[in-house]
Design a protein around this motif. Structure first.
Motif, PDB file in Angstrom:
ATOM      1  N   LYS A 149       0.839  -1.211   0.000  1.00 58.94           N
ATOM      2  CA  LYS A 149       0.000   0.000   0.000  1.00 58.94           C
ATOM      3  C   LYS A 149       0.871   1.258   0.000  1.00 58.94           C
ATOM      4  CE  LYS A 149      -4.012  -1.741   2.546  1.00 58.94           C
ATOM      5  NZ  LYS A 149      -4.464  -1.736   3.950  1.00 58.94           N
ATOM      6  N   GLY A 150       1.973   1.195   0.759  1.00 60.68           N
ATOM      7  CA  GLY A 150       2.894   2.335   0.821  1.00 60.68           C
ATOM      8  C   GLY A 150       3.485   2.629  -0.547  1.00 60.68           C
ATOM      9  N   LEU A 151       3.797   1.559  -1.285  1.00 57.45           N
ATOM     10  CA  LEU A 151       4.333   1.739  -2.640  1.00 57.45           C
ATOM     11  C   LEU A 151       3.305   2.427  -3.528  1.00 57.45           C
ATOM     12  CD1 LEU A 151       6.118  -1.682  -3.186  1.00 57.45           C
ATOM     13  CD2 LEU A 151       7.204   0.559  -3.350  1.00 57.45           C
ATOM     14  N   GLN A 152       2.057   2.007  -3.357  1.00 61.12           N
ATOM     15  CA  GLN A 152       0.997   2.629  -4.160  1.00 61.12           C
ATOM     16  C   GLN A 152       0.912   4.125  -3.889  1.00 61.12           C
ATOM     17  OE1 GLN A 152      -2.126   0.010  -3.050  1.00 61.12           O
ATOM     18  NE2 GLN A 152      -1.879  -1.265  -4.856  1.00 61.12           N
ATOM     19  N   PRO A 156       4.598   7.232  -8.355  1.00 57.32           N
ATOM     20  CA  PRO A 156       3.677   7.808  -9.335  1.00 57.32           C
ATOM     21  C   PRO A 156       2.941   6.672 -10.066  1.00 57.32           C
ATOM     22  CG  PRO A 156       5.927   8.654  -9.641  1.00 57.32           C
ATOM     23  CD  PRO A 156       6.004   7.568  -8.623  1.00 57.32           C
ATOM     24  N   GLU A 157       1.730   6.953 -10.468  1.00 56.61           N
ATOM     25  CA  GLU A 157       0.846   5.947 -11.088  1.00 56.61           C
ATOM     26  C   GLU A 157       1.542   5.175 -12.221  1.00 56.61           C
ATOM     27  OE1 GLU A 157      -3.681   5.217 -10.957  1.00 56.61           O
ATOM     28  OE2 GLU A 157      -2.710   7.033 -10.246  1.00 56.61           O
ATOM     29  N   LEU A 162       5.031  -1.864 -11.646  1.00 55.26           N
ATOM     30  CA  LEU A 162       6.244  -2.458 -11.092  1.00 55.26           C
ATOM     31  C   LEU A 162       6.060  -2.946  -9.654  1.00 55.26           C
ATOM     32  CD1 LEU A 162       8.868   0.121 -12.433  1.00 55.26           C
ATOM     33  CD2 LEU A 162       8.415  -2.179 -13.300  1.00 55.26           C
ATOM     34  N   ILE A 163       4.879  -2.683  -9.087  1.00 55.82           N
ATOM     35  CA  ILE A 163       4.686  -3.038  -7.680  1.00 55.82           C
ATOM     36  C   ILE A 163       4.853  -4.546  -7.414  1.00 55.82           C
ATOM     37  CG2 ILE A 163       2.992  -3.039  -5.778  1.00 55.82           C
ATOM     38  CD1 ILE A 163       2.227  -0.206  -6.663  1.00 55.82           C
ATOM     39  N   PRO A 164       4.293  -5.411  -8.273  1.00 57.30           N
ATOM     40  CA  PRO A 164       4.507  -6.845  -8.024  1.00 57.30           C
ATOM     41  C   PRO A 164       5.998  -7.216  -7.996  1.00 57.30           C
ATOM     42  CG  PRO A 164       2.793  -6.513  -9.675  1.00 57.30           C
ATOM     43  CD  PRO A 164       3.393  -5.168  -9.399  1.00 57.30           C
ATOM     44  N   LEU A 165       6.767  -6.620  -8.880  1.00 57.05           N
ATOM     45  CA  LEU A 165       8.206  -6.898  -8.914  1.00 57.05           C
ATOM     46  C   LEU A 165       8.857  -6.448  -7.604  1.00 57.05           C
ATOM     47  CD1 LEU A 165      10.688  -7.779 -10.615  1.00 57.05           C
ATOM     48  CD2 LEU A 165      10.889  -5.398 -11.349  1.00 57.05           C
TER      49      LEU A 165
END
Ligand SMILES: Cc1ncc(C[n+]2csc(CCOP(=O)(O)OP(=O)(O)O)c2C)c(N)n1
Ligand code: SF4
Ligand SMILES: [Mg+2]
Lengths: 183, 356, 265
Positions: A149-152, A156-157, A162-165
């Motif tokens: 959630k913090g990464l989200q 930037p959108e 790349l979040i799964p990576l």
């Protein structure tokens, strides 16, 4: 709970952004946070560091000289901050490029070969997330789901794909961190 | 409307708060450690949303004079800089004070004198509080100690500036400007449509012409004007003192500190209390007007005071004046961009307790 | 055993083809890889050395990435406030007309905050040399828009590219000062290839001669780069400079009376 952390390495290694992801994630857990970077021209290729505080209480001083945990990513930073870890505290370092290893016996030392691992994963940019994973294994103060959630929040959108990576990198970091010595 | 929670740098919070406060204009010139304010505003491009003007000026001298012009039109205008740039602005600031115009000036202080360092300091206290430019005038000076206050004091600053037709300075420093914390942002305010009656917006037949000036060649009139300013400053002293107390009720010893130093001293208070020393902290939020009355009261209760500042000892002079010899007052400071640590402050306090 | 040539035997005065100029100190330059500042420093140092000017020179350093020029050149220097170098130089040269005086300034320093000082010193024809490093950006403070930033060029304060409607057009200070009667020699050079380095050196040497002859202000612009804030590798930066900066800031002399008169003959 209060955890006072210094993250230090070369400018451009993602030191500051790793700290940012930490605080964004901690906020997801309703924790108090502060993020105090070193700033100035020395960041160009030189060393960069950031003090991150995560706490259940209101944070007083954002600037510290003693830390619960030091996350160290190059030799210069190890030389500078090994002495700043509180007695019984934790030091995590990437052995890549290190010629003089930590010597203190009154702290717990962990190593993580994140540079190497990022190379294996074909993406040098996720190096800092591997380190973050290692840290969270030792100090599980933030849940992985909150890091996502913090990464989200902090990315930037256009980087959200790349979040799964990044999540993979965190998990990998949790696996590869190893204990060198205990206080 | 709900307030919105964000994680931001102090500098970014100033910029976002300016948009949300309904500011009409920002004029600035890059200088570390506050360039993020201009950068953020340029990225946010509020012209498209609120119609706020954002301009990178060719110098700080130009920027403050743009503020002067905008303020004379009754607009909510502001500028920001860091110490060397604030020195350049002093001429414009005294003209703004002398013309009784409202505006907000943010100083994210770095160490001096001269080019000095880009690291945080509190060495511009005298400049902010005692004048800075020429002539008898005061700025209202707000000292934020958190990212939250960097945001809140934009709105408060404009409010006070317009209430008293006086320039307001937010005296921050590199640490608060650069650090990230939680900040609750106020909902977007509309830009004001009301035009103050003194503003130069073009003379309609219905009123006399408005003139913005600080010039008065007749000494009698100039003295009357000076007197009027003195009365205004006295009203400000009467009504606008703001401070925060931290564990003062049973304190034997008092730390006095603002901004970053106050954050450090909060921790010092905790550390010292852990060792059984009854220490309290008074944090001035307004540096002009200074919380002299409260310090004078506290001087009846505590046995010593320490002014902790990132300077050679500037605010300590106001503490001394407030206390008027009732208790010993010491200064503890670090300079040159060095920030004192909480335990350094405690050690100094102990040395004074034993020594005194 | 005799066949092996030791390194000591190679390093002999007669084999020497390149060495550090004595006017440069031992200090390590702090510039980013590929940055033009260091090259111009070296050219300056070489000329001061070759012309025997070390004891005659007062350099005025700016506020910008080259703020520490005084660490690198073994000469007397004064550090000016941002933009004010030409004012300092004016007084220094007038008080000591026999000395060699130069200012070294970036585009923010010379063409934004110091526009007034620059124009008035040039207009008075102050007899010193201005070296103007135009990299189209505020390097030191982290890549904000400079007065010389090209239209459409991105910077941290023009994140959508310079919009000339609201941010103004790039200021060609060199063209402006060339129109002033006080300037004697005005030229625009670069240091991105050995050939260009030689031309810049020639230009600066010429300016030194003119100063000796009391000719008035000499103004040498060096169109340069800032790989770090342009967010490019050094090679990309130089290529970008050739393709984008040079068409806008064409290299060559803008004003050189002596060249004109020889050409006219
Ligand atoms: C009065 C004042 N305002 C602002 C600054 C901050 N500042 C330092 S260097 C600089 C701009 C430098 O840009 P440039 O002159 O182009 O030099 P470069 O770094 O690109 O070589 C600024 C704005 C300052 N030192 N003093
Ligand atoms: S920031 Fe730019 S101008 Fe400054 S040293 Fe680096 S490349 Fe050169
Ligand atoms: Mg530049």
């Amino acid at each position: 709970m209060t955890e006072e952390i210094i993250i230090a390495g070369f400018g451009g290694q993602g030191v500051l952004s790793m700290g940012k992801i930490m605080i964004h994630s901690a906020v997801m857990q309703d924790l108090e946070v502060s993020w105090m970077p070193s700033y100035g021209p020395e960041m160009r290729g030189g060393t960069a560091n950031v003090t991150v505080i995560v706490s259940t209480e209101r944070i007083s001083s954002p600037i510290l000289r003693q830390f619960d945990t030091a996350i160290i990513l190059n030799q210069q930073s190890l030389d500078k901050f090994e002495g700043s870890v509180k007695q019984g505290g934790t030091l995590i370092y990437d052995t890549n490029g290190i010629t003089r290893h930590p010597e203190r016996k009154d702290i717990s030392v962990y190593s993580i070969d994140a540079v190497e691992e990022a190379g294996k994963m074909n993406n040098p940019k996720i190096f800092n997330m591997i380190v973050l994973g290692g840290y969270l294994k030792i100090k599980p103060i933030i849940k992985t789901e909150n890091v996502v959630k913090g990464l989200q929040e902090s990315l930037p959108e256009r980087y959200h794909h790349l979040i799964p990576l990044n999540q993979q990198a965190i998990e990998r970091g949790m696996e590869i961190i190893r204990k060198v010595s205990e206080s | 409307m709900e307030r919105e929670l964000r994680l931001m740098k102090g500098n970014e919070a100033v910029a976002e708060a300016a948009i949300r406060a309904g500011a009409d204009g920002y004029f600035g010139y890059p200088i570390t450690p506050q360039s993020e304010i201009l950068e953020y505003l340029m990225g946010a491009n509020p012209m498209e949303t609120t119609g706020m003007v954002v301009l990178q000026a060719e110098s700080e001298v130009a920027a403050i004079n743009m503020v002067y012009g905008g303020a004379g039109c009754g607009k909510k205008v502001m500028t920001s800089s860091s110490s060397p740039g604030i020195s350049l602005k002093q001429e414009g600031i005294t003209y703004i004070a002398g013309s009784e115009l409202p505006c907000l000036i943010v100083n994210v202080v770095r160490g001096g004198p001269g080019l000095g360092t880009i690291q945080p300091a509190q060495s511009d206290y005298f400049q902010a509080v005692k004048g800075g430019g020429h002539g008898d005038y005061h700025l209202i000076v707000l000292a934020p100690a958190s990212v939250q206050e960097m945001a809140d004091f934009v709105d408060l600053g404009f409010e006070l500036a317009f209430k008293y037709r006086n320039p307001v300075m937010m005296l921050s420093d590199g640490a608060i400007g650069q650090m990230m914390e939680k900040v609750w942002l106020s909902p977007q305010k509309e830009r004001s449509k009301t035009v103050p009656e003194w503003a130069t917006t073009g003379k309609p037949p219905t009123r006399e012409r408005n003139i913005i000036t600080s010039l008065e060649l007749n000494p009698d009139n100039q003295e009357k004007f000076n007197q009027k300013l003195v009365e205004k400053y006295n009203r400000i002293r009467e009504n606008e003192v703001r401070f925060e107390e931290f564990q003062c009720s049973d304190a034997d010893y008092l730390l006095v500190a603002y901004g970053t130093s106050a954050r450090i001293c909060q921790k010092s208070v905790q550390l010292a209390r852990g060792e059984g020393l009854k220490v309290g902290l008074l944090r001035p939020i307004t540096l002009f007007p200074f919380p002299s009355k409260r310090l004078s009261e506290l001087a009846e209760k505590v046995s010593l005071m320490i002014s902790v500042e990132m300077s050679a000892g500037q605010m300590v002079e106001d503490v001394l004046l407030s206390v008027n010899g009732k208790v010993p007052v010491y200064h503890y400071g670090r300079m040159g961009g060095i920030v004192p640590t909480p335990d350094e402050v405690v050690a100094f306090l102990k040395s004074k307790i034993i020594g005194g | 055993m005799a066949e092996v040539t030791g390194i000591k035997e190679i390093i002999k005065p007669e084999n020497l083809v390149y060495k550090r100029t004595s006017v440069m100190t031992d200090e390590t330059l702090h510039y980013c890889p590929g940055c033009g500042h260091g090259t111009v420093h070296r050219i300056l140092a070489e000329i001061i050395d070759e012309e025997g000017l070390q004891s005659e020179t007062i350099g005025i350093t700016p506020v910008g990435c080259s703020v520490f020029l005084y660490h690198y050149l073994d000469i007397d220097s004064q550090e000016a406030a941002h933009g004010r170098a030409p004012a300092l130089a004016t007084a220094i040269k007038r008080l000591m007309p026999e000395k060699f005086v130069f200012t070294y300034q970036g585009d923010g320093d010379l063409a934004a905050i110091g526009t007034s000082e620059t124009i008035h010193a040039c207009n008075r024809g102050e007899n010193f040399l201005i070296i103007f490093i135009n990299n189209g950006i505020y390097g030191m403070t982290g890549g904000q828009m400079a007065p010389t930033t090209l239209p459409g060029m991105k910077s941290s304060t023009s994140p959508f590219g310079r919009d000339v409607k609201t941010m103004g057009n790039p200021l060609k200070m060199t063209d402006i000062v060339a129109t002033l009667p006080g300037t004697y020699y005005v030229t625009r050079q670069s240091v991105h290839t050995p050939a260009n380095v030689r031309k810049t050196k020639k230009a600066i040497r010429k300016a030194v001669q003119y100063q000796k002859l009391n000719k008035g202000t000499c103004f040498v612009e060096v169109v340069s780069n800032c790989p770090s804030n342009w967010k490019m590798t050094p090679v990309q930066a130089n290529k970008w400079m050739e393709e984008n900066m040079f068409p806008f800031y064409p290299l060559g002399d803008l004003k050189d009376p002596e060249k004109q008169s020889t050409e006219q003959k």
